[in-house]
Design an enzyme around this catalytic site. Sequence first.
Site, PDB file in Angstrom:
ATOM      1  CB  CYS A  43      -0.868  -0.015   1.252  1.00 37.07           C
ATOM      2  SG  CYS A  43       0.154   0.001   2.734  1.00 37.07           S
ATOM      3  CG  HIS A 103       4.145  -6.158  11.219  1.00 31.96           C
ATOM      4  ND1 HIS A 103       2.962  -5.925  11.867  1.00 31.96           N
ATOM      5  CD2 HIS A 103       5.121  -5.801  12.102  1.00 31.96           C
ATOM      6  CE1 HIS A 103       3.203  -5.442  13.081  1.00 31.96           C
ATOM      7  NE2 HIS A 103       4.503  -5.352  13.231  1.00 31.96           N
ATOM      8  CB  CYS A 113       0.643   4.914   7.368  1.00 36.84           C
ATOM      9  SG  CYS A 113      -0.517   5.177   6.014  1.00 36.84           S
ATOM     10  CD  GLU A 161      -3.167   1.181  12.936  1.00 35.84           C
ATOM     11  OE1 GLU A 161      -2.834   0.358  12.062  1.00 35.84           O
ATOM     12  OE2 GLU A 161      -4.242   1.821  12.905  1.00 35.84           O
ATOM     13  CB  CYS A 173      -6.342   2.534   5.431  1.00 38.69           C
ATOM     14  SG  CYS A 173      -5.569   0.989   4.987  1.00 38.69           S
ATOM     15  CB  SER A 175       1.107  -8.804   8.401  1.00 31.51           C
ATOM     16  OG  SER A 175       0.174  -8.170   7.567  1.00 31.51           O
ATOM     17  CG  ASN A 194      -2.616  -5.822   5.777  1.00 31.16           C
ATOM     18  OD1 ASN A 194      -2.673  -6.366   4.681  1.00 31.16           O
ATOM     19  ND2 ASN A 194      -1.473  -5.368   6.290  1.00 31.16           N
TER      20      ASN A 194
HETATM   21  S1  SF4 Z   1      -2.921   2.476   7.222  1.00 29.45           S
HETATM   22 FE1  SF4 Z   1      -3.385   1.377   5.330  1.00 29.45          FE
HETATM   23  S2  SF4 Z   1      -2.233   2.530   3.773  1.00 29.45           S
HETATM   24 FE2  SF4 Z   1      -1.348   3.041   5.763  1.00 29.45          FE
HETATM   25  S3  SF4 Z   1       0.313   1.567   6.086  1.00 29.45           S
HETATM   26 FE3  SF4 Z   1      -1.500   0.728   7.101  1.00 29.45          FE
HETATM   27  S4  SF4 Z   1      -2.371  -0.634   5.537  1.00 29.45           S
HETATM   28 FE4  SF4 Z   1      -0.993   0.761   4.473  1.00 29.45          FE
END
Ligand code: SF4
Length: 318
Positions: free
Chosen positions: A19, A48, A103, A133, A202, A230, A232
């Site tokens: 991304c 990650h 980010c 995060e 996001c 990770s 996501n």
């Molecule tokens: S918030 Fe979304 S765009 Fe930003 S680093 Fe994480 S996954 Fe990527």
Amino acid sequence: MPVSKPPLTLYLAAPRGFCAGVDRAIKIVEIALEKWGPPVYVRHEIVHNKYVVDGLRAKGAVFVEELDACPDDRPVIFSAHGVPKAVPAEAARREMIYVDATCPLVSKVHIEAARHYENGLQMVMIGHAGHPETLGTMGQLPDGEVILVETVEDVTHIEPRDPGKLAFITQTTLSVDDTAGIVAALQSRFPAIVGPHKEDICYATTNRQAAVKAMAPRADAMLVIGAPNSSNSKRLVEVGRSAGCQYAQLVQRASDIDWRALEGIGSIGITAGASAPEDLVNEVIEAFRDRFDVTVEQVETAVENVEFKVPRVLRVPA
Ligand code: SF4
């Protein structure tokens, strides 16, 4: 006589992989290494992915978990996941050169949390306990100001200071569907709760999950290329399973593939988490080509053109 390979349709999700936030974070480390020379310290894995981290380590990046492990006289970079406010404050106190690779979409959530706090609202954060995060976002406000919820069940147990003065924020890499359920539970228990103007999850997370939803029902099996830490990537596996693909697995690279489990399949779906480089996708496709007569079909649900600039300090010569 050459042995003929069995046919296989390989569905390739699009968008997949890097991304804009990950791309920017990696560039930040690379440019910092060019600008200041090695070693450049990086607090936490910049993104990650072991392959990415190992590549940067080979160029002179030194990965540490805490700022205490960095010397005062070398630059330090904060990872894409964001950091608690105390971290840049400490770097400034020690007069270190630091570059924040958080980010911009995570920073946006930080700003949102601060704004709600200034308006006297207590925050509920939907996120995973212990994820960098979540720690970074919660660490934008004083201890105890952010209540973390991970599940619908958690919502029934929380005891905010004033149920009429609440706002919620979310981690950016959650499951879109699971989060909608938790938000609905919050709104039902606390009707006055204030939400983000626009989703905190996001664009990259949303788009990768949508592509998996379109691909998974067609595929006999599905592989998500990504790291076990990770968020996501793990969500993509769950989305694949709930979209109807019984065998959905996370693999870091081709050597992780369990070929026995894939015996007899006629189709495979492939995607990659936001921190997994395209090199690893190609490696996996090649591994399938070695064993099958592969036809690649792209399953495209969105086109992305998001790009984030690196911080100004890296755009000017040393
Ligand atoms: S918030 Fe979304 S765009 Fe930003 S680093 Fe994480 S996954 Fe990527």
